[in-house]
Design an enzyme around this catalytic site. Structure first.
Site: not given
Ligand code: UDX
Length: 431
Positions: A12, A122, A154, A205, A250, A254, A258, A261, A321
């Site tokens: 971040v 966060t 982000l 958030k 979203f 699957g 992970g 965040c 990802k």
């Protein structure tokens, strides 16, 4: 041009700093890792994030981004100070805020005029208030500062784009003066600005990340039902997504979510709710469904292989990802450990995350290509949906495998086509 300090050069911090510098501001980044700072000065970036390296090198040349190791120095020279330090999960599920507290104290000691101190990491709700109290305590009455909560939305892999073109900017403030400073700072970005108080910004958030996690677990639960009744979760998601109130994003079933965040923020929100006397059962189920997806994949592997012990399993994808080399809370890394525990021998390939995985995994053979991972393996498992896996020469893969078994934790192939090609193809929520 505003004078800005960014404390913490993690994901971040670095992205925020380079984007703010690119908007024409003067940004001083602070970290206590000297080696990292030296590398950053040379344009060597500790993470893989598309576009980040170019942005840092460009703004170094333009003398808009600097790297120092003193919070004091950076705070003294800046009017706006972003706190972007890590907030890892503690054993009880709550967030460890010791780094935030330390930074707040240092800032308080360095204060030499009006400062806007912005929380971007966060953090659990009420952290803004804690930061304020910490600074007040050290400053003893001379409260020439404002605390702001400006949560970050982000995504890794598209972090620069998400920062420059966000869906919205959330600003939690307590004074008109701080609101004006933040509005001016974000003037170059075209996005709706939601101005509210600090606790509301912090809850926004939490709510966003836990809602997105809920969406993923929801579709994974639907996928499990689909398997039981012979339905196709991809079609379910497509049709659900066409409803504008739901949306298609979203809803990819699957192996589960992970990353740094979602799992951490989910734990922190459940923990915060509990502390306040509210049992957030919904989110506990979201977490359970997500964890159970790994058990489901293991069950599919056992169904296909019968005996897992001493079998060679080729694993495609290690990052949590695609488009990142980040393996924090990666489903793939966790799956590999589960498979190893059952006695499997792992051959793994990832286009970007092998270096980082080497430090995290023992007894894994890291391969040069997906084909190398398939060679002489008893089955191939897909755990991250990198583009290059969609384009695999499946005939070649079939020839290389000892048995034509593919376990696809990311649903990247068409089950009908795979069956035609002669594979035993096990995916999620599609028969
Ligand atoms: C997330 C949020 O999206 C971002 O707004 C926040 O600031 C940080 O956390 P990130 O962790 O980078 O971003 O990844 P994201 O793209 O949201 O994916 C998170 C995880 O969910 C990945 O493991 C991904 O594989 C999984 N996922 C995502 C699914 O399993 N299915 C989906 O449909 C979408």
């Amino acid at each position: 041009m505003q004078k800005i300090a960014v404390i913490g050069t993690g994901y971040v911090g670095l992205v925020t700093a380079s984007c703010l510098a690119d908007m024409g501001n003067r940004v001083i980044c602070v970290d206590n890792d000297r080696k990292k700072l030296e590398n950053l000065k040379k344009g060597i970036i500790p993470i893989y994030e598309p576009g980040l390296e170019e942005l840092i090198i460009k703004n170094r040349k333009l003398k808009r981004i600097f790297f120092v190791n003193s919070i004091r120095e950076a705070a003294k020279e800046s009017d706006i100070i972003f706190i972007c330090v890590g907030t890892p999960t503690q054993a009880d599920g709550g967030a460890d805020l010791s780094a935030v507290e330390k930074v707040a104290s240092e800032i308080a000691r360095a204060m030499n005029g009006y400062k806007v101190i912005v929380g971007k990491s966060t953090v659990p709700a009420e952290t803004g208030d804690r930061i304020k109290r910490t600074i007040e305590m050290i400053k003893r009455g001379k409260n020439n500062f404002d605390v702001v909560s400006n949560p970050e939305f982000l995504r890794e892999g598209s972090a620069i784009h998400d920062t420059m073109y966000p869906d919205r900017i959330v600003i939690g403030v307590e004074s008109k003066r701080a609101e004006e400073v933040m509005r001016k700072l974000y003037r170059p970005i075209k996005a709706p600005i939601v101005v509210t108080n600090i606790p509301t910004a912090e809850i926004i958030k939490h709510a966003c990340n836990s809602f997105l996690s809920t969406k993923i677990s929801f579709i994974n639960a639907i996928a499990n039902i689909c398997e039981l009744v012979g339905a196709d979760v991809e079609k379910v998601a497509e049709a659900m997504g066409l409803d504008k109130r739901i949306g298609r994003q979203f809803l990819n079933a699957g192996a589960g979510f992970g990353g740094y965040c979602f799992p951490k923020d989910l734990d922190a929100f459940i923990h915060l709710a509990e502390k306040k006397g509210y049992d957030f059962e919904l989110l506990k189920s979201v977490r359970k469904i997500n964890n159970d997806q790994k058990k489901l994949l293991m069950k599919k592997t056992e169904d296909a292989l019968w005996i897992v012990k001493n079998k060679n399993v080729g694993v495609l994808g290690l990052s949590f990802k695609p488009h990142t080399d980040d393996i924090r809370n990666s489903v793939s890394i966790e799956m590999i450990k589960i498979l190893q525990h059952a006695g499997a021998k792992i051959k793994a390939y990832d286009p970007k995350a092998m270096q980082k995985s080497k430090a995290e995994l023992a007894k894994v053979t890291f391969c040069k290509s997906p084909y190398d991972a398939a060679k002489n393996s008893d089955c191939l498992m897909i755990l991250t949906e990198w583009e290059e896996f969609y384009k695999l020469d499946l005939q070649k893969v079939k020839k290389l495998l000892r048995q034509p078994i593919i376990i696809d934790g990311r649903n990247i192939f068409d089950p009908v086509k795979m069956k035609k090609l002669g594979f035993v193809y096990k995916c999620i929520g599609r028969c």
